[in-house]
Scaffold this motif. Structure first.
Motif, mmCIF file in Angstrom:
data_model
loop_
_atom_site.group_PDB
_atom_site.id
_atom_site.type_symbol
_atom_site.label_atom_id
_atom_site.label_comp_id
_atom_site.label_asym_id
_atom_site.label_seq_id
_atom_site.Cartn_x
_atom_site.Cartn_y
_atom_site.Cartn_z
ATOM 1 N N GLU A 145 -10.537 -8.239 90.054
ATOM 2 C CA GLU A 145 -10.818 -7.117 91.076
ATOM 3 C C GLU A 145 -11.072 -5.763 90.099
ATOM 4 O O GLU A 145 -9.601 -5.302 89.638
ATOM 5 C CB GLU A 145 -10.453 -6.934 92.479
ATOM 6 N N GLN A 146 -11.586 -5.087 90.568
ATOM 7 C CA GLN A 146 -11.612 -3.462 90.564
ATOM 8 C C GLN A 146 -11.324 -2.626 91.536
ATOM 9 O O GLN A 146 -11.911 -3.048 92.965
ATOM 10 C CB GLN A 146 -12.732 -2.557 89.227
ATOM 11 N N PHE A 147 -10.402 -1.560 91.598
ATOM 12 C CA PHE A 147 -10.177 -1.097 93.044
ATOM 13 C C PHE A 147 -10.349 0.675 93.239
ATOM 14 O O PHE A 147 -9.893 0.788 92.256
ATOM 15 C CB PHE A 147 -8.593 -1.434 92.900
ATOM 16 N N SER A 148 -10.572 1.107 94.148
ATOM 17 C CA SER A 148 -10.917 2.605 94.182
ATOM 18 C C SER A 148 -8.865 2.548 94.864
ATOM 19 O O SER A 148 -8.257 1.582 95.136
ATOM 20 C CB SER A 148 -11.613 2.830 95.145
ATOM 21 N N VAL A 149 -8.309 3.498 94.152
ATOM 22 C CA VAL A 149 -7.198 3.992 94.460
ATOM 23 C C VAL A 149 -7.148 5.544 94.864
ATOM 24 O O VAL A 149 -7.484 6.573 93.962
ATOM 25 C CB VAL A 149 -6.465 3.891 93.106
ATOM 26 N N HIS A 150 -6.047 5.676 95.907
ATOM 27 C CA HIS A 150 -6.249 7.076 96.520
ATOM 28 C C HIS A 150 -4.909 7.474 97.079
ATOM 29 O O HIS A 150 -4.031 6.165 97.480
ATOM 30 C CB HIS A 150 -7.049 7.324 97.832
ATOM 31 N N ALA A 151 -4.218 7.980 96.737
ATOM 32 C CA ALA A 151 -3.327 9.225 97.255
ATOM 33 C C ALA A 151 -3.266 9.823 98.904
ATOM 34 O O ALA A 151 -4.206 10.580 98.515
ATOM 35 C CB ALA A 151 -1.921 10.127 96.140
ATOM 36 N N LEU A 152 -2.369 9.497 99.269
ATOM 37 C CA LEU A 152 -2.986 9.373 100.914
ATOM 38 C C LEU A 152 -1.270 11.024 101.073
ATOM 39 O O LEU A 152 -0.406 10.496 101.901
ATOM 40 C CB LEU A 152 -3.254 8.803 102.038
ATOM 41 N N ARG A 153 -1.648 12.138 101.103
ATOM 42 C CA ARG A 153 -0.432 13.084 101.440
ATOM 43 C C ARG A 153 -0.100 13.046 102.698
ATOM 44 O O ARG A 153 -0.870 13.881 103.295
ATOM 45 C CB ARG A 153 -0.532 14.346 100.557
ATOM 46 N N TYR A 154 0.996 12.742 103.257
ATOM 47 C CA TYR A 154 1.410 13.597 105.235
ATOM 48 C C TYR A 154 2.068 14.061 105.313
ATOM 49 O O TYR A 154 2.764 14.634 106.470
ATOM 50 C CB TYR A 154 1.516 11.735 105.715
ATOM 51 N N ALA A 155 2.932 14.239 104.105
ATOM 52 C CA ALA A 155 3.573 15.717 104.748
ATOM 53 C C ALA A 155 4.310 16.860 103.252
ATOM 54 O O ALA A 155 3.935 16.065 101.818
ATOM 55 C CB ALA A 155 5.415 14.574 104.790
ATOM 56 N N GLN A 156 5.091 17.491 103.368
ATOM 57 C CA GLN A 156 5.145 18.299 103.067
ATOM 58 C C GLN A 156 6.062 18.870 102.925
ATOM 59 O O GLN A 156 6.899 19.126 103.689
ATOM 60 C CB GLN A 156 3.791 19.681 101.794
ATOM 61 N N SER A 157 7.324 19.310 101.845
ATOM 62 C CA SER A 157 8.260 19.610 102.099
ATOM 63 C C SER A 157 9.105 20.073 100.762
ATOM 64 O O SER A 157 8.666 20.258 99.674
ATOM 65 C CB SER A 157 9.433 18.941 102.288
ATOM 66 N N VAL A 158 10.225 21.910 100.789
ATOM 67 C CA VAL A 158 10.512 22.170 99.998
ATOM 68 C C VAL A 158 12.136 21.996 100.092
ATOM 69 O O VAL A 158 12.702 22.222 101.027
ATOM 70 C CB VAL A 158 10.174 23.681 100.097
ATOM 71 N N GLY A 159 12.340 21.924 98.927
ATOM 72 C CA GLY A 159 14.277 22.237 98.788
ATOM 73 C C GLY A 159 14.823 22.891 97.664
ATOM 74 O O GLY A 159 13.983 22.935 96.995
ATOM 75 N N LYS A 160 16.227 22.018 97.364
ATOM 76 C CA LYS A 160 16.400 22.883 95.939
ATOM 77 C C LYS A 160 16.295 21.709 94.852
ATOM 78 O O LYS A 160 16.686 21.178 95.207
ATOM 79 C CB LYS A 160 17.731 24.006 96.384
ATOM 80 N N ARG A 161 16.491 22.562 93.445
ATOM 81 C CA ARG A 161 16.100 21.804 92.226
ATOM 82 C C ARG A 161 17.668 21.137 92.099
ATOM 83 O O ARG A 161 17.817 19.654 91.722
ATOM 84 C CB ARG A 161 15.714 22.133 91.356
ATOM 85 N N SER A 162 18.520 21.473 92.630
ATOM 86 C CA SER A 162 20.049 21.508 92.255
ATOM 87 C C SER A 162 19.771 19.627 92.911
ATOM 88 O O SER A 162 20.939 19.354 93.246
ATOM 89 C CB SER A 162 20.907 22.084 92.742
ATOM 90 N N SER A 163 19.362 19.466 94.770
ATOM 91 C CA SER A 163 19.506 18.399 95.458
ATOM 92 C C SER A 163 18.553 17.426 94.678
ATOM 93 O O SER A 163 19.167 16.524 95.118
ATOM 94 C CB SER A 163 19.333 19.097 96.507
ATOM 95 N N TYR A 164 17.881 17.634 94.190
ATOM 96 C CA TYR A 164 16.444 16.684 93.610
ATOM 97 C C TYR A 164 17.031 15.710 92.381
ATOM 98 O O TYR A 164 16.890 14.801 91.991
ATOM 99 C CB TYR A 164 15.256 17.176 93.056
ATOM 100 N N PHE A 165 17.736 16.414 91.503
ATOM 101 C CA PHE A 165 18.347 16.118 90.407
ATOM 102 C C PHE A 165 19.637 16.353 89.905
ATOM 103 O O PHE A 165 19.838 16.853 90.247
ATOM 104 C CB PHE A 165 17.119 16.948 89.222
ATOM 105 N N TYR A 166 20.185 14.971 89.421
ATOM 106 C CA TYR A 166 21.613 14.479 89.102
ATOM 107 C C TYR A 166 21.848 15.467 88.092
ATOM 108 O O TYR A 166 21.681 15.321 86.518
ATOM 109 C CB TYR A 166 21.156 13.008 88.706
#
Length: 276
Positions: free
Chosen positions: A3-24
């Motif tokens: 089978e071949q599929f259509s593929v969609h990304a559905l964005r239900y929220a957005q946020s902003v933080g600090k890079r230091s909190s997201y990367f080890y």
């Protein structure tokens, strides 16, 4: 022929933080801290006779207790794509964190796929320890267990064909059973990284995400994603990266066609990986 599929990304929220909190270990990079924008997605796949979700977003009330807020209700996003909750045949759960399983109770006709190692982890003896107890809600764990008892869950031990044209396999790292999902799409192959790489920067520069179960598995997953991304006809889509919305065509508000590239992504500098 699969089978071949259509593929969609559905964005239900957005946020902003600090890079230091997201990367080890960000403080070791000698780079100033800065804003990190985060998009929150789940993914809709449609073929001739199947309607599938990969993940399903977080529950409004439970997520609000964590300071996460829904921008658009996931059912509204599906409606924009002409899909109702009862139309969903299958939900592939990339991993069992709250923002990927929070809405599994909304789909009455769906069956589910999850890595067995993920199920064993969230139902194991240490599931109530922090931070697991923060990212895996008791109510959602109970729903998974009840649905499994009712025969609605399928478990993957290794690489497996979930449906014709849809493969999934566990790479671990972020969680013990974090999966990649590869789809035979109308434009080639689409690989949904989900939280195996929240941001493309992770696998492009070996910059690990801040929350992980096993660091070696996380790096091994990045290697797989780099290999897949370098394969002709294959597109790798990170799980929370705002650049998705700039790379792919928006067909409805907050709904992006992952088979339609409108701008090539700006790749992060790989030299950083070699210099550390």
């Amino acid at each position: 022929m699969s089978e071949q599929f259509s593929v969609h990304a559905l964005r239900y929220a957005q946020s902003v933080g600090k890079r230091s909190s997201y990367f080890y270990g960000y403080h070791l990079s000698d780079q100033p801290d800065a804003e990190q924008h985060v998009d929150w997605y789940f993914w809709l796949l449609k073929s001739g006779n199947k309607t599938v979700l990969v993940d399903c977003g977080y529950d409004t009330d439970r997520a609000a207790r964590k300071g996460r807020y829904v921008g658009t209700n996931p059912l509204e996003l599906l409606s924009r794509m002409g899909v109702a909750a009862g139309d969903i045949d299958h939900v592939v759960i990339s991993h069992a964190h709250y923002d990927h399983v929070g809405n599994i109770g909304l789909f009455p006709n769906a069956e589910f796929t999850l890595a067995r190692s993920e199920f064993d982890w969230i139902t194991g003896p240490y599931a109530n320890r922090f931070p697991t107890c923060w990212v895996v809600e008791d109510e959602e764990r109970t729903m998974i267990q009840n649905f499994a008892r009712d025969g609605r869950f399928h478990f993957i031990d290794d690489r497996a064909e979930v449906l014709p044209g849809l493969m999934a396999w566990a790479v671990g790292g972020h969680t013990p059973g974090q999966m990649l999902v590869e789809i035979a799409a109308t434009s080639g192959q689409v690989v949904l990284a989900s939280d195996a790489a929240h941001f493309a920067e992770e696998y492009e520069t070996d910059r690990p995400f801040s929350m992980f179960h096993n660091l070696e598995d996380l790096f091994a997953g990045y290697e797989q994603l780099r290999d897949l991304n370098g394969r002709t006809g294959t597109v790798v889509v990170p799980g929370h990266d705002p650049r998705v919305s700039r790379t792919f065509a928006e067909v409805e508000k907050d709904c992006f066609d992952l088979t339609s590239v409108i701008a090539p992504p700006v790749v992060h500098n790989n030299l950083e990986r070699a210099s550390r």
